[in-house]
Design a protein around this motif. Structure first.
Motif, mmCIF file in Angstrom:
data_model
loop_
_atom_site.group_PDB
_atom_site.id
_atom_site.type_symbol
_atom_site.label_atom_id
_atom_site.label_comp_id
_atom_site.label_asym_id
_atom_site.label_seq_id
_atom_site.Cartn_x
_atom_site.Cartn_y
_atom_site.Cartn_z
ATOM 1 N N SER A 148 -2.180 4.787 -12.177
ATOM 2 C CA SER A 148 -2.613 3.479 -11.685
ATOM 3 C C SER A 148 -4.080 3.301 -12.054
ATOM 4 C CB SER A 148 -2.431 3.396 -10.165
ATOM 5 O OG SER A 148 -2.718 2.101 -9.698
ATOM 6 N N TYR A 174 -8.150 -3.673 -8.597
ATOM 7 C CA TYR A 174 -7.016 -2.760 -8.484
ATOM 8 C C TYR A 174 -5.810 -3.556 -8.014
ATOM 9 C CZ TYR A 174 -3.915 0.714 -6.471
ATOM 10 O OH TYR A 174 -2.811 1.459 -6.154
ATOM 11 N N GLU A 227 1.941 0.667 -10.771
ATOM 12 C CA GLU A 227 2.053 2.042 -11.247
ATOM 13 C C GLU A 227 2.752 2.056 -12.606
ATOM 14 O OE1 GLU A 227 1.076 4.677 -9.290
ATOM 15 O OE2 GLU A 227 0.677 3.584 -7.432
ATOM 16 N N ARG A 266 -5.053 5.413 0.468
ATOM 17 C CA ARG A 266 -3.796 4.830 0.906
ATOM 18 C C ARG A 266 -3.578 5.230 2.361
ATOM 19 N NH1 ARG A 266 0.036 3.621 -3.609
ATOM 20 N NH2 ARG A 266 -0.633 4.730 -5.475
ATOM 21 N N ASN A 293 -2.566 -2.244 -7.760
ATOM 22 C CA ASN A 293 -1.528 -1.405 -7.165
ATOM 23 C C ASN A 293 -0.232 -1.392 -7.972
ATOM 24 O OD1 ASN A 293 -0.827 0.468 -5.241
ATOM 25 N ND2 ASN A 293 0.138 -1.017 -3.890
ATOM 26 N N TYR A 313 3.681 4.025 -1.688
ATOM 27 C CA TYR A 313 4.150 4.496 -2.974
ATOM 28 C C TYR A 313 5.455 3.777 -3.297
ATOM 29 C CZ TYR A 313 0.786 8.323 -2.982
ATOM 30 O OH TYR A 313 -0.366 9.053 -2.997
ATOM 31 N N PHE A 318 0.806 -1.215 0.000
ATOM 32 C CA PHE A 318 0.000 0.000 0.000
ATOM 33 C C PHE A 318 0.844 1.272 0.000
ATOM 34 C CE2 PHE A 318 -2.950 -3.122 1.997
ATOM 35 C CZ PHE A 318 -3.919 -3.086 1.013
#
Length: 263
Positions: A222, A230, A234, A152, A232, A130, A128
């Motif tokens: 994303s 989803y 990027e 997030r 996750n 970046y 979760f």
């Protein structure tokens, strides 16, 4: 073969011809200039020039070659298509999973502007967070803009920290995400709103992608997959054209949103 198919074959099925046409888009060149710029020898490039002359895409004037009227009409339209091919080819598996209809149609038409992209896949211990690959450029940015339809855990602390470092931070969030932030992080939201370099917008329409971060250094996109999930992952680009594309995406959602100045 029809004339249309023959023309497509002439333009796209030879890198030498394609590169030559794109080079001549910038003006006439002599054979020596062509050889130097494209790093080719005389015999192979002359063979391609003869084909382009025969198909009416080039004309010869003295010792120089330039695009014909037909070439000048066609070649500028090649670049968006070639850019789109490049975006999809380099990360084929990622784009094949995504529901591209979630992008605004005017930006989907120009997806080639993302340029050279790389897919960032988080490991299980940072699912979760970046990706670390964008954290350094994120903190070196002057402006950070994000559109998001999901939450997030690191949101409140990250964006407060960025703003406290003097970075201009603008967020567009779906209404349910905003409500969760106010409910669980009210003090942090109030602090964020009271800063001079922060902007918060709430969108009541559905945001059709998971998130998009655009700064003056990179864009991170994303998306939601075709099966509605989803993952996750990027898709990140540092191309200048991608930054402009990303700003348009942010503005698209900002313009349909309500600015929040206080809770």
């Amino acid at each position: 073969m029809s004339m249309e198919l023959q023309l497509i074959d002439t333009i796209f099925f030879s890198d030498k011809r394609k590169n030559l046409l794109l080079l001549l888009k910038n003006g006439p060149k002599t054979i020596e200039e062509i050889k130097t710029r494209l790093e080719v020898s005389s015999s192979p490039i002359m063979a391609q020039i003869r084909i382009l002359l025969k198909d009416g895409l080039l004309v010869q004037k003295g010792d120089s070659y330039e695009l014909s009227v037909k070439g000048k009409l066609i070649v500028p339209k090649m670049e968006p298509l070639l850019s789109t091919f490049q975006v999809f080819d380099e990360n084929h598996d990622y784009w094949a999973r995504q529901d591209l209809r979630t992008l605004p149609s005017h930006l989907l038409d120009r997806i080639g502007e993302l340029g050279k992209c790389m897919e960032l896949v988080p490991d299980k211990t940072h699912i979760f967070d970046y990706p670390q690959e964008i954290m350094d450029p994120l903190y070196k940015s002057k402006k950070v803009m994000e559109v998001s339809s999901f939450f997030r855990p690191g949101y409140p602390g990250l964006y407060l920290d960025l703003a406290k470092k003097g970075i201009e931070v603008s967020l567009v969030l779906e209404r349910p995400i905003y409500r969760k932030l106010v409910r669980d992080y009210r003090k942090g939201v109030e602090e964020f709103l009271n800063m001079e370099n922060t902007y918060l917008f709430v969108c009541d329409d559905k945001i059709e992608l998971a998130s998009s971060i655009v700064t003056d250094r990179f864009i991170s996109l994303s998306m939601i997959s075709k099966d509605g999930r989803y993952y996750n992952h990027e898709m990140v680009s540092f191309e200048n054209s991608a930054l402009g594309w990303g700003k348009e995406l942010f503005n698209y959602y900002r313009d349909m949103s309500e600015q929040i100045t206080q809770i």
